[in-house]
Motif scaffolding. Sequence first.
Motif, PDB file in Angstrom:
ATOM      1  N   VAL A  82      69.523  27.055  54.378  1.00  0.00           N
ATOM      2  CA  VAL A  82      71.187  26.491  54.902  1.00  0.00           C
ATOM      3  C   VAL A  82      70.896  25.589  55.943  1.00  0.00           C
ATOM      4  O   VAL A  82      71.722  24.790  55.850  1.00  0.00           O
ATOM      5  N   SER A  83      69.675  25.579  57.003  1.00  0.00           N
ATOM      6  CA  SER A  83      70.129  24.394  58.085  1.00  0.00           C
ATOM      7  C   SER A  83      69.463  23.256  57.250  1.00  0.00           C
ATOM      8  O   SER A  83      70.187  22.140  57.514  1.00  0.00           O
ATOM      9  N   ARG A  84      68.613  23.357  56.047  1.00  0.00           N
ATOM     10  CA  ARG A  84      67.747  22.239  55.472  1.00  0.00           C
ATOM     11  C   ARG A  84      69.274  21.015  54.924  1.00  0.00           C
ATOM     12  O   ARG A  84      69.140  20.123  54.459  1.00  0.00           O
ATOM     13  N   MET A 103      75.306  25.873  46.041  1.00  0.00           N
ATOM     14  CA  MET A 103      75.043  27.282  46.538  1.00  0.00           C
ATOM     15  C   MET A 103      75.331  28.773  46.046  1.00  0.00           C
ATOM     16  O   MET A 103      76.773  28.530  46.200  1.00  0.00           O
ATOM     17  N   ILE A 104      74.618  29.188  45.956  1.00  0.00           N
ATOM     18  CA  ILE A 104      75.294  31.043  45.115  1.00  0.00           C
ATOM     19  C   ILE A 104      74.399  31.543  46.403  1.00  0.00           C
ATOM     20  O   ILE A 104      73.535  32.037  46.723  1.00  0.00           O
ATOM     21  N   ILE A 111      80.522  32.767  47.348  1.00  0.00           N
ATOM     22  CA  ILE A 111      80.110  33.857  48.114  1.00  0.00           C
ATOM     23  C   ILE A 111      80.457  35.151  47.323  1.00  0.00           C
ATOM     24  O   ILE A 111      81.336  35.110  47.123  1.00  0.00           O
ATOM     25  N   THR A 112      79.197  36.169  47.351  1.00  0.00           N
ATOM     26  CA  THR A 112      79.990  37.271  46.432  1.00  0.00           C
ATOM     27  C   THR A 112      79.065  38.582  47.067  1.00  0.00           C
ATOM     28  O   THR A 112      77.875  38.678  47.722  1.00  0.00           O
ATOM     29  N   GLY A 127      71.046  23.003  39.102  1.00  0.00           N
ATOM     30  CA  GLY A 127      70.175  21.947  40.153  1.00  0.00           C
ATOM     31  C   GLY A 127      70.228  22.870  41.709  1.00  0.00           C
ATOM     32  O   GLY A 127      70.001  21.942  42.445  1.00  0.00           O
ATOM     33  N   GLY A 128      71.196  23.784  41.015  1.00  0.00           N
ATOM     34  CA  GLY A 128      72.136  25.032  43.276  1.00  0.00           C
ATOM     35  C   GLY A 128      70.855  25.705  42.852  1.00  0.00           C
ATOM     36  O   GLY A 128      69.627  25.642  43.131  1.00  0.00           O
ATOM     37  N   ILE A 129      71.144  26.206  44.079  1.00  0.00           N
ATOM     38  CA  ILE A 129      70.114  27.383  44.905  1.00  0.00           C
ATOM     39  C   ILE A 129      70.673  28.629  45.422  1.00  0.00           C
ATOM     40  O   ILE A 129      72.270  28.103  45.714  1.00  0.00           O
ATOM     41  N   SER A 130      70.072  29.432  44.268  1.00  0.00           N
ATOM     42  CA  SER A 130      70.878  30.859  44.716  1.00  0.00           C
ATOM     43  C   SER A 130      70.115  31.688  46.146  1.00  0.00           C
ATOM     44  O   SER A 130      69.219  31.178  45.686  1.00  0.00           O
TER      45      SER A 130
END
Length: 195
Positions: free
Chosen positions: A42-44, A59-60, A159-160, A182-185
């Motif tokens: 998350v910081s990056r 992101m998820i 967010i789930t 392309g997202g981040i999980s």
Amino acid sequence: SSITRFGDDYMEFLRIPPRYKSATLASFEAKDEKQERVKDVVSRYVATFQDRLAEGVGMIFTGSAGTGKTHLGYALCRALEERGHTVVFTTAPKVIRNIRSGRRYDAEITEQQLIDFYAGVDLLVVDEIGVGLSGDSDRSILFDLISERYNKLLPTVVITNLNSSELPDALGPSCVDRLMHGGISLSFAWDSHRV
């Protein structure tokens, strides 16, 4: 821009509830390696947000209740807002309520104005995905919004408490596919901090 048109209403969208007033990246206490890794990702994401914004990378966050997902969601919004980005943190039930209310003939803000607003901010964070969704109509509202942002290359964070295999049932496979392109999980796979 639709954000300027909303003026004070935009500030209402930014209001952080008292429980999360002190939620920052620094205040997230990583108690083990998995938590440190999530915090680092998350910081990056914040540090490289211009690239994420240009690419529409979202992101998820998945995991059980009490694992810090909402804390990091607010921290993410705060960090980006401090850097001059437009951000909105909301919940799925609130998005659905707001958009439905915009359909009324006497609505002060129309459904389209609300969609344009949510679809126009640099980052939209939607918490409580899977809570209170009552069928295809609710899924359709969220799909339309996420798809609009996807087409504009604007990142969305969801967010789930659902796990990654339950998420397609809640949102629909096409919606999850757009989020993950392309997202981040990130899996918040640890015990509740609240206990």
